[in-house]
Design a protein around this motif. Sequence first.
Motif, PDB file in Angstrom:
ATOM      1  N   TYR A 276      21.642 -22.042   4.702  1.00 18.08           N
ATOM      2  CA  TYR A 276      20.485 -22.174   3.830  1.00 18.08           C
ATOM      3  C   TYR A 276      20.876 -22.579   2.415  1.00 18.08           C
ATOM      4  O   TYR A 276      20.030 -22.659   1.537  1.00 18.08           O
TER       5      TYR A 276
ATOM      6  N   CYS B 222      27.145 -19.414  -2.392  1.00 14.96           N
ATOM      7  CA  CYS B 222      27.732 -19.094  -3.697  1.00 14.96           C
ATOM      8  C   CYS B 222      26.788 -18.230  -4.530  1.00 14.96           C
ATOM      9  O   CYS B 222      27.235 -17.348  -5.268  1.00 14.96           O
ATOM     10  N   GLU B 223      25.493 -18.489  -4.408  1.00 11.10           N
ATOM     11  CA  GLU B 223      24.507 -17.700  -5.152  1.00 11.10           C
ATOM     12  C   GLU B 223      24.566 -16.224  -4.753  1.00 11.10           C
ATOM     13  O   GLU B 223      24.426 -15.335  -5.585  1.00 11.10           O
ATOM     14  N   ILE B 224      24.812 -15.959  -3.455  1.00  8.63           N
ATOM     15  CA  ILE B 224      24.838 -14.588  -2.955  1.00  8.63           C
ATOM     16  C   ILE B 224      26.200 -13.941  -3.152  1.00  8.63           C
ATOM     17  O   ILE B 224      26.308 -12.808  -3.628  1.00  8.63           O
TER      18      ILE B 224
ATOM     19  N   SER C 237      30.945 -25.193  -2.046  1.00  4.30           N
ATOM     20  CA  SER C 237      29.950 -26.096  -2.614  1.00  4.30           C
ATOM     21  C   SER C 237      30.518 -27.476  -2.925  1.00  4.30           C
ATOM     22  O   SER C 237      29.915 -28.253  -3.661  1.00  4.30           O
TER      23      SER C 237
ATOM     24  N   VAL D 288      23.383 -17.522   5.547  1.00  9.67           N
ATOM     25  CA  VAL D 288      23.358 -17.723   4.095  1.00  9.67           C
ATOM     26  C   VAL D 288      23.968 -19.076   3.740  1.00  9.67           C
ATOM     27  O   VAL D 288      23.441 -19.816   2.910  1.00  9.67           O
ATOM     28  N   TYR D 289      25.059 -19.429   4.396  1.00  5.57           N
ATOM     29  CA  TYR D 289      25.722 -20.711   4.145  1.00  5.57           C
ATOM     30  C   TYR D 289      24.833 -21.888   4.542  1.00  5.57           C
ATOM     31  O   TYR D 289      24.690 -22.869   3.792  1.00  5.57           O
TER      32      TYR D 289
ATOM     33  N   LYS E   8      19.875 -27.497 -12.431  1.00 10.15           N
ATOM     34  CA  LYS E   8      20.213 -26.528 -11.386  1.00 10.15           C
ATOM     35  C   LYS E   8      21.680 -26.100 -11.522  1.00 10.15           C
ATOM     36  O   LYS E   8      22.551 -26.911 -11.795  1.00 10.15           O
TER      37      LYS E   8
ATOM     38  N   SER F  11      28.180 -30.422  -2.528  1.00 18.86           N
ATOM     39  CA  SER F  11      26.822 -30.277  -3.044  1.00 18.86           C
ATOM     40  C   SER F  11      26.625 -30.911  -4.410  1.00 18.86           C
ATOM     41  O   SER F  11      25.546 -30.811  -4.980  1.00 18.86           O
TER      42      SER F  11
ATOM     43  N   ARG G 207      22.803 -20.971   0.132  1.00 19.36           N
ATOM     44  CA  ARG G 207      22.784 -19.911  -0.881  1.00 19.36           C
ATOM     45  C   ARG G 207      24.075 -19.092  -0.881  1.00 19.36           C
ATOM     46  O   ARG G 207      24.116 -17.996  -1.418  1.00 19.36           O
TER      47      ARG G 207
END
Length: 253
Positions: free
Chosen positions: A48, A52-54, A79, A45-46, A70, A82, A50
Amino acid sequence: MASPSSSITSFCFQCEDSSNSVTFRNGWRLRSGKFAQLCHRCASVYEYGRFCEIFHPSDDGWRDCESCGKLIHCGCIVSFNSYLLLDFGGIMCMECSKKNFILARNRCLSHETPVPTEESQLDATQTMIEPQYRPRVTESKLQKISINCGHGVTPLFQKSLTATDADLTLSRLVIPKKCAEAYFPPLSGPHKIPISILDTDGKEWNFHFRFWPNSRSKMYVLEGLRDYMVSKKWQAGDLLFIELNQDRNWSWD
């Protein structure tokens, strides 16, 4: 992609899985200088982008990229790399930052200096606007809008609605700064001025245009959109087009 860690770890930093069969991989760098050790699921997940989103969707600190809208989880170590903090407030995701750098470099490398003409003034203005806001409308779409409005229209800019743009509790639309200053009436102070806009069915809507001081910059917004948002069933991700008809009135779709 993070490489497998050679150190012995007893549990995953995120889910605390401590199974003996778990193979841990490096995640983000901690303040200690070491890397957070993640199990296969959390590491994937990290990697890819995603994480924080997950895992952090309900946490505070989510902000819109000033360029593309975004959502970025700011203030989170995951993040941290990012996004960039902008000089005049706000943030910009790294993807937009890279695109803007490439555009600026290409402009510096270009030796062509077109002479502006009266016919090319609108195109010149649109060139100054960030690429994601430049209107991309097909000729058939323009003809349909013109027929519905009863007038010829000139596309000015477009915007993909963010989550905050589609929030009924806010009932307002953030207008990109360069678009607002290029196409909307000048504001002498942080006071509202009335704006009338036609939709593509020819119905007139009355809103208020204003700006909010944002550090040394400004954030431009249209307020009082609740009824329009309900009528058009606005959702995040919808694409909004702003046009100018031959009577110098704004219209949108």
